[in-house]
Design a protein around this motif. Sequence first.
Motif, PDB file in Angstrom:
ATOM      1  N   PHE A 197     -18.738  40.359 -17.312  1.00 47.12           N
ATOM      2  CA  PHE A 197     -18.371  39.403 -18.358  1.00 47.12           C
ATOM      3  C   PHE A 197     -16.873  39.547 -18.570  1.00 47.12           C
ATOM      4  O   PHE A 197     -16.368  40.642 -18.837  1.00 47.12           O
ATOM      5  CB  PHE A 197     -19.138  39.659 -19.646  1.00 47.12           C
ATOM      6  CG  PHE A 197     -20.575  39.242 -19.588  1.00 47.12           C
ATOM      7  CD1 PHE A 197     -20.920  37.902 -19.651  1.00 47.12           C
ATOM      8  CD2 PHE A 197     -21.580  40.189 -19.440  1.00 47.12           C
ATOM      9  CE1 PHE A 197     -22.256  37.499 -19.589  1.00 47.12           C
ATOM     10  CE2 PHE A 197     -22.911  39.799 -19.372  1.00 47.12           C
ATOM     11  CZ  PHE A 197     -23.249  38.452 -19.434  1.00 47.12           C
ATOM     12  N   LEU A 198     -16.170  38.447 -18.406  1.00 45.85           N
ATOM     13  CA  LEU A 198     -14.726  38.414 -18.640  1.00 45.85           C
ATOM     14  C   LEU A 198     -14.492  38.078 -20.109  1.00 45.85           C
ATOM     15  O   LEU A 198     -14.857  36.994 -20.573  1.00 45.85           O
ATOM     16  CB  LEU A 198     -14.066  37.370 -17.732  1.00 45.85           C
ATOM     17  CG  LEU A 198     -12.571  37.154 -17.941  1.00 45.85           C
ATOM     18  CD1 LEU A 198     -11.781  38.375 -17.496  1.00 45.85           C
ATOM     19  CD2 LEU A 198     -12.106  35.909 -17.193  1.00 45.85           C
ATOM     20  N   VAL A 199     -13.900  39.016 -20.827  1.00 46.29           N
ATOM     21  CA  VAL A 199     -13.673  38.860 -22.262  1.00 46.29           C
ATOM     22  C   VAL A 199     -12.199  38.534 -22.493  1.00 46.29           C
ATOM     23  O   VAL A 199     -11.315  39.271 -22.043  1.00 46.29           O
ATOM     24  CB  VAL A 199     -14.057  40.141 -23.030  1.00 46.29           C
ATOM     25  CG1 VAL A 199     -13.840  39.951 -24.525  1.00 46.29           C
ATOM     26  CG2 VAL A 199     -15.512  40.509 -22.744  1.00 46.29           C
ATOM     27  N   THR A 200     -11.934  37.454 -23.192  1.00 43.45           N
ATOM     28  CA  THR A 200     -10.566  37.006 -23.469  1.00 43.45           C
ATOM     29  C   THR A 200     -10.324  37.008 -24.974  1.00 43.45           C
ATOM     30  O   THR A 200     -11.137  36.470 -25.738  1.00 43.45           O
ATOM     31  CB  THR A 200     -10.335  35.586 -22.918  1.00 43.45           C
ATOM     32  OG1 THR A 200     -10.618  35.574 -21.523  1.00 43.45           O
ATOM     33  CG2 THR A 200      -8.903  35.139 -23.152  1.00 43.45           C
ATOM     34  N   LEU A 213      -9.606  47.858 -15.772  1.00 45.55           N
ATOM     35  CA  LEU A 213     -10.495  46.946 -16.495  1.00 45.55           C
ATOM     36  C   LEU A 213      -9.725  46.051 -17.474  1.00 45.55           C
ATOM     37  O   LEU A 213     -10.327  45.379 -18.306  1.00 45.55           O
ATOM     38  CB  LEU A 213     -11.573  47.730 -17.249  1.00 45.55           C
ATOM     39  CG  LEU A 213     -12.618  48.438 -16.366  1.00 45.55           C
ATOM     40  CD1 LEU A 213     -13.561  49.274 -17.227  1.00 45.55           C
ATOM     41  CD2 LEU A 213     -13.410  47.429 -15.545  1.00 45.55           C
ATOM     42  N   ARG A 214      -8.414  46.051 -17.364  1.00 42.54           N
ATOM     43  CA  ARG A 214      -7.570  45.253 -18.268  1.00 42.54           C
ATOM     44  C   ARG A 214      -6.636  44.392 -17.428  1.00 42.54           C
ATOM     45  O   ARG A 214      -6.071  44.835 -16.434  1.00 42.54           O
ATOM     46  CB  ARG A 214      -6.768  46.184 -19.162  1.00 42.54           C
ATOM     47  CG  ARG A 214      -5.777  45.512 -20.114  1.00 42.54           C
ATOM     48  CD  ARG A 214      -4.992  46.603 -20.847  1.00 42.54           C
ATOM     49  NE  ARG A 214      -4.054  46.057 -21.834  1.00 42.54           N
ATOM     50  CZ  ARG A 214      -2.804  45.678 -21.544  1.00 42.54           C
ATOM     51  NH1 ARG A 214      -2.352  45.765 -20.293  1.00 42.54           N
ATOM     52  NH2 ARG A 214      -2.022  45.222 -22.503  1.00 42.54           N
ATOM     53  N   SER A 215      -6.476  43.127 -17.825  1.00 44.79           N
ATOM     54  CA  SER A 215      -5.551  42.256 -17.105  1.00 44.79           C
ATOM     55  C   SER A 215      -4.122  42.700 -17.363  1.00 44.79           C
ATOM     56  O   SER A 215      -3.824  43.359 -18.371  1.00 44.79           O
ATOM     57  CB  SER A 215      -5.739  40.795 -17.539  1.00 44.79           C
ATOM     58  OG  SER A 215      -5.340  40.625 -18.889  1.00 44.79           O
ATOM     59  N   GLU A 216      -3.224  42.324 -16.477  1.00 42.27           N
ATOM     60  CA  GLU A 216      -1.836  42.768 -16.587  1.00 42.27           C
ATOM     61  C   GLU A 216      -1.145  42.211 -17.822  1.00 42.27           C
ATOM     62  O   GLU A 216      -0.231  42.842 -18.362  1.00 42.27           O
ATOM     63  CB  GLU A 216      -1.081  42.360 -15.317  1.00 42.27           C
ATOM     64  CG  GLU A 216      -1.586  43.113 -14.085  1.00 42.27           C
ATOM     65  CD  GLU A 216      -0.907  42.661 -12.811  1.00 42.27           C
ATOM     66  OE1 GLU A 216      -0.624  41.450 -12.688  1.00 42.27           O
ATOM     67  OE2 GLU A 216      -0.663  43.508 -11.935  1.00 42.27           O
ATOM     68  N   ASP A 217      -1.585  41.050 -18.296  1.00 43.69           N
ATOM     69  CA  ASP A 217      -0.951  40.482 -19.500  1.00 43.69           C
ATOM     70  C   ASP A 217      -1.646  40.917 -20.794  1.00 43.69           C
ATOM     71  O   ASP A 217      -1.231  40.536 -21.895  1.00 43.69           O
ATOM     72  CB  ASP A 217      -0.905  38.960 -19.419  1.00 43.69           C
ATOM     73  CG  ASP A 217      -2.292  38.317 -19.327  1.00 43.69           C
ATOM     74  OD1 ASP A 217      -3.304  39.045 -19.463  1.00 43.69           O
ATOM     75  OD2 ASP A 217      -2.368  37.090 -19.100  1.00 43.69           O
ATOM     76  N   GLY A 218      -2.720  41.693 -20.674  1.00 46.07           N
ATOM     77  CA  GLY A 218      -3.403  42.205 -21.858  1.00 46.07           C
ATOM     78  C   GLY A 218      -4.318  41.229 -22.559  1.00 46.07           C
ATOM     79  O   GLY A 218      -4.914  41.570 -23.580  1.00 46.07           O
ATOM     80  N   ARG A 219      -4.472  40.028 -22.022  1.00 39.28           N
ATOM     81  CA  ARG A 219      -5.306  39.029 -22.706  1.00 39.28           C
ATOM     82  C   ARG A 219      -6.786  39.162 -22.339  1.00 39.28           C
ATOM     83  O   ARG A 219      -7.642  38.685 -23.078  1.00 39.28           O
ATOM     84  CB  ARG A 219      -4.835  37.617 -22.344  1.00 39.28           C
ATOM     85  CG  ARG A 219      -3.435  37.273 -22.871  1.00 39.28           C
ATOM     86  CD  ARG A 219      -3.100  35.814 -22.622  1.00 39.28           C
ATOM     87  NE  ARG A 219      -4.061  34.929 -23.277  1.00 39.28           N
ATOM     88  CZ  ARG A 219      -4.862  34.086 -22.627  1.00 39.28           C
ATOM     89  NH1 ARG A 219      -4.833  34.017 -21.294  1.00 39.28           N
ATOM     90  NH2 ARG A 219      -5.699  33.311 -23.290  1.00 39.28           N
ATOM     91  N   PHE A 252      -5.942  40.599 -12.679  1.00 40.49           N
ATOM     92  CA  PHE A 252      -6.270  42.023 -12.706  1.00 40.49           C
ATOM     93  C   PHE A 252      -5.662  42.719 -11.493  1.00 40.49           C
ATOM     94  O   PHE A 252      -5.735  42.198 -10.369  1.00 40.49           O
ATOM     95  CB  PHE A 252      -7.776  42.229 -12.737  1.00 40.49           C
ATOM     96  CG  PHE A 252      -8.400  41.957 -14.085  1.00 40.49           C
ATOM     97  CD1 PHE A 252      -8.806  43.000 -14.902  1.00 40.49           C
ATOM     98  CD2 PHE A 252      -8.548  40.656 -14.546  1.00 40.49           C
ATOM     99  CE1 PHE A 252      -9.361  42.749 -16.150  1.00 40.49           C
ATOM    100  CE2 PHE A 252      -9.111  40.396 -15.784  1.00 40.49           C
ATOM    101  CZ  PHE A 252      -9.518  41.441 -16.594  1.00 40.49           C
ATOM    102  N   PRO A 253      -5.100  43.911 -11.669  1.00 35.16           N
ATOM    103  CA  PRO A 253      -4.454  44.605 -10.552  1.00 35.16           C
ATOM    104  C   PRO A 253      -5.435  45.236  -9.581  1.00 35.16           C
ATOM    105  O   PRO A 253      -5.079  45.555  -8.450  1.00 35.16           O
ATOM    106  CB  PRO A 253      -3.619  45.685 -11.248  1.00 35.16           C
ATOM    107  CG  PRO A 253      -4.386  45.982 -12.512  1.00 35.16           C
ATOM    108  CD  PRO A 253      -4.960  44.660 -12.942  1.00 35.16           C
ATOM    109  N   ALA A 254      -6.665  45.447 -10.031  1.00 36.21           N
ATOM    110  CA  ALA A 254      -7.641  46.150  -9.204  1.00 36.21           C
ATOM    111  C   ALA A 254      -9.007  45.500  -9.357  1.00 36.21           C
ATOM    112  O   ALA A 254      -9.214  44.633 -10.213  1.00 36.21           O
ATOM    113  CB  ALA A 254      -7.710  47.623  -9.603  1.00 36.21           C
ATOM    114  N   GLU A 255      -9.928  45.945  -8.513  1.00 37.48           N
ATOM    115  CA  GLU A 255     -11.283  45.386  -8.509  1.00 37.48           C
ATOM    116  C   GLU A 255     -12.281  46.490  -8.844  1.00 37.48           C
ATOM    117  O   GLU A 255     -12.935  47.062  -7.973  1.00 37.48           O
ATOM    118  CB  GLU A 255     -11.594  44.765  -7.141  1.00 37.48           C
ATOM    119  CG  GLU A 255     -10.747  43.560  -6.800  1.00 37.48           C
ATOM    120  CD  GLU A 255     -11.217  42.295  -7.501  1.00 37.48           C
ATOM    121  OE1 GLU A 255     -12.253  42.339  -8.197  1.00 37.48           O
ATOM    122  OE2 GLU A 255     -10.542  41.260  -7.352  1.00 37.48           O
TER     123      GLU A 255
END
Length: 727
Positions: free
Chosen positions: A87-90, A133-139, A427-430
Amino acid sequence: MAVNTRVRPARDATAGPPLRRLGFLLVRRRRLVLSLALAVLIGAGVLAAGAVPRLSLARFEAPGSESDRAQAELIERFGTGSPDMIFLVTAKNGTVDDPAVEAEGRELTARIGREDGVAESASYWTRGKPATLRSEDGRHALVVVRIPGDADHVRGQVLPRLVPEITQGAGMLQVRAGGGEEVFRQTVPLARQDFVRAELVVFPLAFVLLWLYLRRAMAALVPILAGVFAMVIGLALLSGVLQFAEISTFALNLTLAMGLGLGIDYCLFLIQRFREETRRGADRASAVAGAVEHAGRTVLFSGLTVATSLAVLFALPFDFLRSFAYAGIAVVAGGLVAAMIVLPAVLASIGGTMLPKRVRPEREAGFWHGLATRVMRRPLVFGGLATAVLLLLASPFLGLRFGVADDRILPLEAPSRQTQEIVRQSFPAEETDAIQLISKNTASGDISQYAVNLSQLPGVAQVDSAAGSFANGRRVGAGDPARFQGEGAWLSVVPSAAALADDPVRLAQSVRSVAPPFEVLVGGYPAELSDYRASVVDRLPLVLALMLGVTFLVLFLMTRSLIIPLKATLLNVLSLGVMFGAIVWIFQDGNLSGLLGFTPTGTLDASIPILMLCIAYGLSMDYEVFLLSRIKEEYDRTGNTEEAVATGLQRSAPLITAAGGILALTFAAYATAEVMFVQMLGVGMAVAVLVDATVIRAVLVPSLMRLAGPLNWWPSRVRDRGTTPAR
């Protein structure tokens, strides 16, 4: 010329070859046969309707492989496993590190974990806020979820309930569903819609093409009804197979496509032969018997060829591919029953409506006869030029790269595709596609040094273990013994997004090459892909050997020649090369992606080309059988190879062209599909059929048979006369 359309007993009704006697029997018992056919169709329809809901959702797995054993060990000994979905949480406002967002994220994670069917739920907030588990922009942040069970349970029962409930959105969070299971859950209904939409287009177009060729409405309608009969019988037979084997829901699509195509093909050949026999003055009973005797023999060999080509898929230990073998063989059986049993009874009853309104004299030397004659005068020139063109078209195949299907097989507007696009870009990683290293026994050794060595591999973003988290050879986080220790220990190697997109198999091989301090099993998505691809590719030589060997034997039994089956095999391999060249050029390299509306990934899933190989080879040999049967019939009559080839082509080429055009249309309609798998199957099969029904049959067959001369019929009796030197 008067045409005799009466049905009356013939004096030779109990004499002659078995197929001829069968034809007369079907004429005499036509009312009984038609009544039984209607009853069988109704019963088969009931069975077919019950079979469709029982078809399974398959995964790309290699049973018994190292990655398969690793996953079992991870679940049994550590109570965890690879995530099935995400689940991608924004955060609607701010970042995922804001206290209010974090509190809501933790609550969401806990709520998902309490849902029925969910075994494990973890997130950015519950795992100590790792960067993976965190996107590079933090969103954005990820919640990873494990749902045990087979694909039917996960995709058919849990996700349809779980996804709408969790993604409805509330408070400060927007939630989207993604991951492999959700992607393929959305693929199935889209693929079904693609096939239904294509069939709605194909049926009327096929009727129009048949009418243009046969010039009678009933003659055009009957082959289409035979195709429907083949579909229904095929699905009914699958209901029996389902008692002891799992069959993928995608096999339904093959049943629909091949059922119509083969039903039309087989019926066309019998109707055409019935017309020929009638034109030569035979009464209706004799015309039906003659059609069954001559065209029926060809249809039987053709069906046997297609069925054996698909049967080699049983040599692969994958339920997904075996499903297509079951479906293909079942639909061939349905097509043979429709053409060999039901159609003769129909011809005996209403054969007059199948005949042309105006009888034209049979032409011995028309366009195709002239073309064959010109080709055979200069076989090296025509054959060499055609071969060069086909090899050029096949050349992109040399750049084939195997990969695995991902969300990009779906259209851009698919929700799970949109989720995965955000993950891929932000995301920087998988984390969800991590490689897992599980100790075979109680772990003893320096885990921290092993994790350091792994973290220094190109393409590794982070290594998590009981000894700590490591990146680029340095410790970046505390260890988590509760997660990574139990009966032994295990480590999680998180790949970078770039490495996973580039070559996950190479990454898995790199991880396996690092010496561990204890014996390990390697699992996780990249390892699963590596094992699956290796299992498919390793068995490819066996599949090819079986397919070529069995079809060679079938053609030998039909022609009693060793040279003709060898030539047919080489020509079919050439047409397959063109098909693979087309799918590599289009679907791997991305040419025509804008026109067809798909996203190229630079690789092709290994399963689909192998499936296409078996289907296309069988259908290509289908037309080879039709042509060779007429050529051999003429050779048996005249003893002259050149005249047999020219006359055989004149009498069969118009029909092969019409049948090939209709079959190609059937597959080409799937180019409008939204799922790339379906597009690839449709375009590739259409290319193979068209090349085979035109260039191969019209140019290369005459040129090679002219060059072989009397040797075509070796080791049977050779009696050629009147040949001229080849140039």
